[in-house]
Design an enzyme around this catalytic site. Structure first.
Site, PDB file in Angstrom:
ATOM      1  N   GLU A 115       0.834  -1.212   0.000  1.00 59.01           N
ATOM      2  CA  GLU A 115       0.000   0.000   0.000  1.00 59.01           C
ATOM      3  C   GLU A 115       0.868   1.261   0.000  1.00 59.01           C
ATOM      4  O   GLU A 115       0.756   2.122   0.877  1.00 59.01           O
ATOM      5  CB  GLU A 115      -0.964  -0.011   1.187  1.00 59.01           C
ATOM      6  CG  GLU A 115      -1.985  -1.132   1.122  1.00 59.01           C
ATOM      7  CD  GLU A 115      -3.179  -0.920   2.038  1.00 59.01           C
ATOM      8  OE1 GLU A 115      -3.102  -0.034   2.909  1.00 59.01           O
ATOM      9  OE2 GLU A 115      -4.193  -1.618   1.865  1.00 59.01           O
ATOM     10  N   GLU A 145      -5.247  -9.115   0.409  1.00 61.11           N
ATOM     11  CA  GLU A 145      -5.794  -9.086   1.769  1.00 61.11           C
ATOM     12  C   GLU A 145      -7.308  -8.994   1.685  1.00 61.11           C
ATOM     13  O   GLU A 145      -7.831  -8.159   0.955  1.00 61.11           O
ATOM     14  CB  GLU A 145      -5.297  -7.875   2.578  1.00 61.11           C
ATOM     15  CG  GLU A 145      -3.861  -7.914   3.028  1.00 61.11           C
ATOM     16  CD  GLU A 145      -3.498  -6.690   3.880  1.00 61.11           C
ATOM     17  OE1 GLU A 145      -4.410  -5.895   4.203  1.00 61.11           O
ATOM     18  OE2 GLU A 145      -2.318  -6.529   4.212  1.00 61.11           O
TER      19      GLU A 145
END
Length: 525
Positions: free
Chosen positions: A136, A281
């Protein structure tokens, strides 16, 4: 050789070459498809270690085997863990730290050294299948990291191929907020600030290397922000509700498909409609703060069980926009991680306790019918809490730790702890516990809208019980009939000062609360 004979020879030769090339391409596509299905059929687990009570890598790997996960995703390239994963049936994904990206992206030798250190000593005995560059990175402020992301990925691929390694895919996990718009899916686009500088080079790289677009997908937060328009059943893969995209006519039966197609259609608009997708995820929190509706064990179990059933289906189900697409998927996460900051849900995504016992039963193979699991307690927080909340220290906190929390809470603003000054309404009783009790509640109430959580490194938690009313003074008599005051707070931790002793004896009150003088700041929902 006559011209006719030469022409026929040339025609036969090139026809043979073309057929060989076609056969090679067909076989290559077949092998790629086979690998895709193999990767997708093994549901993965994210193995994070930001917790004080996380078991050793040896124990954790045995726990991963016990739940029959097929793939483990590491947030690093830990040598001990990679060694322990050798000669297991587990596929493995490793991660390049964000801070390493700039040096890897600017120097091929650095990338080669990284591969020599983190892959070659373990591969192929450890079945490394993905190298994820960063995590991220859009949340990182350093623009050099973003600028060097794709160059770093390219250099790692070059280093892998130099050693004859072609079956390790390189990608990077991105969050859903890389999209500017996601609803309806047909309206989805990448954010304007990253579409050109980052997404186009990234998609070109992924397309050229037959890799995956990795997305971190958390439907819980999407539902929590908009429960009026997204039903809980729709988010949990259950119920009969559907949504039809007005532009494409595609019908959606769950929120995950809707979010995945938002990514797929955003890539399509940039000219890359066929890039494969993987979920790096996804999960559902098993607990959270009081105001984090729907974060409970039953919903977590329901989401993950249904997710696994969908992703392990044979033949693959895919999404409405890409039916039949195998989607490698990693459940988040193996353990709760109590050293993470932020709201309560950030620390409660685990499926196992630290001793390996399940928080809830789950079958990573997808073969166990949903009706085969034992019933779980009915949740009480599927509807929003309405009322007051306070932030208080946890039971058993040490005085030195509370002093640190007190300094942290009072140090940010002059107004947070103004009521604790000598002579002010909350100064008495003079004790670290009492002052810390007020300070953390005041700090949290003041800065909660700025994403400040009631956690203080594990020293505080939310409560619906007014902490100002938990200070109790009871007049008591000893065997000589002498009257005195007994103070209690929580489980008896309090220092009673002269004022309260006098107040108790003179007024003969059966209960005296701090709220008679001091009002604790609260949050009302």
């Amino acid at each position: 050789m006559s011209a006719v004979a030469f022409f026929l020879f040339t025609l036969i030769y090139f026809s043979s070459s073309c057929c060989s090339a076609a056969r090679y391409q067909h076989r290559h596509r077949y092998m790629e498809r086979k690998l895709m299905i193999a990767l997708a059929s093994k549901i993965g687990i994210n193995y994070g270690r930001q917790g004080k009570d996380i078991p050793s890598p040896y124990q954790s790997i045995n726990f991963i085997k016990s739940i029959k996960a097929g793939h483990v995703k590491l947030y690093d390239a830990d040598p001990e863990t990679l060694t322990l994963l050798s000669h297991t049936n587990l596929y493995v994904s490793i991660t390049v730290h964000n801070h390493q990206i700039t040096s890897l992206g600017t120097n091929q030798t650095t990338a080669e050294d990284w591969v020599k250190t983190n892959i070659l000593p373990y591969y192929p005995q450890t079945q490394i299948r993905f190298v994820l560059v960063g995590n991220e990175i859009l949340s990182v402020q350093d623009r050099n990291i973003t600028a060097n992301l794709v160059p770093a990925m390219r250099k790692i691929v070059n280093a892998l191929r130099a050693h004859g390694i072609h079956n390790i895919k390189v990608g990077t996990p991105l969050p859903m907020d890389s999209l500017r718009s996601t609803f309806p899916p047909s309206n989805s686009t990448f954010r304007e600030d990253i579409a050109g500088p980052l997404m186009l080079p990234l998609l070109k790289f992924l397309n050229g290397t037959n890799s995956y677009f990795f997305i971190n997908l958390q439907p819980y937060y999407r539902w929590l922000r908009n429960p009026m328009n997204i039903s809980l059943d729709f988010a949990l893969f259950q119920g009969n509700s559907t949504y039809t995209d007005p532009r494409t006519g595609l019908v959606y039966h769950n929120l995950v498909d809707q979010m995945l197609d938002s990514v797929i259609l955003a890539m399509t608009k940039l000219g890359y409609p066929h890039i494969r997708i993987a979920i790096s995820e996804t999960g559902w929190p098993n607990s959270g703060d009081i105001d984090e509706t729907g974060a409970n064990i039953l919903n977590a179990a329901t989401y993950n069980r249904n997710l696994i059933n969908k992703m392990t289906a044979i033949p693959p189900i895919g999404t409405p926009a890409r039916p039949g697409l195998p989607i490698p998927t990693f459940v988040f996460s193996l353990f709760n991680e109590n050293q993470k900051s932020g709201s309560g849900t950030q620390r409660h995504w685990g499926i196992l306790h630290p001793d390996g016992t399940p928080i809830y039963d789950i079958d990573f193979t997808g073969q166990k019918p949903l009706t085969g699991f034992n019933p779980l307690p009915k949740p009480t927080n599927n509807v929003p809490y309405k009322g007051q909340m306070w932030c208080v220290p946890v039971e058993g906190a040490k005085e030195a730790e509370l002093e640190e929390a007190l300094r942290m809470a009072c140090g940010r603003s002059n107004t947070t702890c103004a009521a604790l000054a000598p002579g002010k309404e909350c100064y008495e009783p003079v004790s670290i516990y009492w002052h810390a009790r007020y300070a953390v509640s005041s700090y949290w109430a003041q800065f909660r809208t700025q994403n400040v959580g009631c956690y203080f490194n594990g020293l505080a938690h939310e409560t619906t019980t007014n902490p100002g009313e938990s200070f109790v003074l009871l007049p008591k008599s000893d065997k000589n009939n002498s009257t005195y005051c007994h103070g209690s707070c929580g489980r008896g931790r309090i220092s009673v000062d002269i004022f309260f002793v006098w107040k108790c004896i003179v007024t003969k009150k059966s209960v005296f609360t701090g709220n008679d003088r001091c009002k604790f700041p609260s949050v009302t929902l």
